[in-house]
Design a protein around this motif. Structure first.
Motif, short mmCIF file in Angstrom:
data_model
loop_
_atom_site.label_atom_id
_atom_site.label_comp_id
_atom_site.label_asym_id
_atom_site.label_seq_id
_atom_site.Cartn_x
_atom_site.Cartn_y
_atom_site.Cartn_z
N ALA A 52 0.80 -0.99 -0.05
CA ALA A 52 0.13 0.13 -0.03
C ALA A 52 1.16 1.77 0.03
O ALA A 52 0.70 2.12 -1.37
N ARG A 53 1.81 1.28 0.66
CA ARG A 53 2.44 2.78 0.79
C ARG A 53 3.17 2.27 -0.40
O ARG A 53 3.17 3.81 -0.65
N PHE A 54 3.92 1.81 -1.09
CA PHE A 54 4.73 1.46 -2.09
C PHE A 54 3.78 1.83 -3.48
O PHE A 54 3.98 3.15 -4.41
N GLU A 55 2.59 2.01 -3.33
CA GLU A 55 1.38 2.27 -4.88
C GLU A 55 1.01 4.20 -4.12
O GLU A 55 1.03 4.68 -4.90
N ALA A 56 1.30 4.24 -2.78
CA ALA A 56 1.07 5.94 -2.41
C ALA A 56 2.65 6.23 -2.89
O ALA A 56 2.07 7.39 -3.91
N VAL A 61 5.23 9.90 -7.19
CA VAL A 61 6.30 9.98 -8.16
C VAL A 61 5.64 11.10 -9.45
O VAL A 61 6.57 11.41 -10.00
N ALA A 62 4.74 10.29 -9.91
CA ALA A 62 3.62 10.93 -10.79
C ALA A 62 3.51 11.66 -10.47
O ALA A 62 4.56 12.69 -11.78
N ALA A 95 10.88 12.07 -3.86
CA ALA A 95 9.88 10.58 -4.22
C ALA A 95 10.49 9.84 -4.76
O ALA A 95 9.70 8.23 -4.26
N ARG A 96 11.20 10.05 -6.44
CA ARG A 96 12.01 8.37 -6.22
C ARG A 96 12.37 8.21 -5.60
O ARG A 96 12.76 6.48 -5.92
N ASP A 97 13.39 8.57 -4.65
CA ASP A 97 14.27 8.16 -3.61
C ASP A 97 13.34 7.01 -2.48
O ASP A 97 13.34 6.00 -2.33
N GLN A 98 12.51 7.12 -2.15
CA GLN A 98 11.67 6.93 -1.14
C GLN A 98 10.20 5.41 -2.52
O GLN A 98 10.49 4.42 -0.75
#
Length: 142
Positions: A52-56, A61-62, A95-98
């Motif tokens: 769920a965190r990854f999808e958020a 990122v988008a 955002a990409r790093d996270q």
């Protein structure tokens, strides 16, 4: 009858000892099974939470990429300073790093889940990583 009378106490003691061994084995088995179920439950919960965190974060990122694009277009049109572009780029990079950190955590949690489920780890020949298309541009060969 003589055997029972002369060894009756020893036979009873042996039966009691075997019953105690069986109970200890059962308790150890029960503890192992309950531990495995708990490990599986914990690992599954971590995978679900991280997914769920990854999808958020992927949505973030988008959004950050869109903001970076808009800031660049506004700068080219003379509407904002380059500081706005740098801020948007910094936000997009963060955002990409996270997202990549989350991807690693998700992969680690998935391996933990597989391990908790019994894994089935066999020796497998892993092929080497493919060479990048532009490997001639790299300063050294890996």
């Amino acid at each position: 009858r003589v055997l029972v009378r002369s060894h009756g106490g020893q036979i009873t003691a042996n039966i009691a000892a075997k019953n105690e061994e069986a109970q200890q084995a059962y308790d150890a088995y029960k503890k192992a099974v309950l531990g495995a179920v708990q490990d599986t439950d914990d690992a599954l919960a971590r995978v679900i939470k991280e997914q769920a965190r990854f999808e958020a974060l992927a949505r973030d990122v988008a959004t950050a990429g869109s903001s970076e694009h808009i800031a660049t277009q506004q700068y080219r049109a003379g509407l904002v300073t380059y500081v706005n572009v740098l801020t948007a780029q910094s936000n997009a990079l963060g955002a990409r790093d996270q997202l990549e950190q989350s991807r690693l955590a998700l992969q680690t949690d998935t391996v933990s889940l597989y391990k908790a489920l019994g894994g089935g780890w066999d020796d497998v020949d892993v092929p080497p990583a493919p060479e990048p298309k532009d490997s001639h541009l790299l300063p050294f060969k890996q």
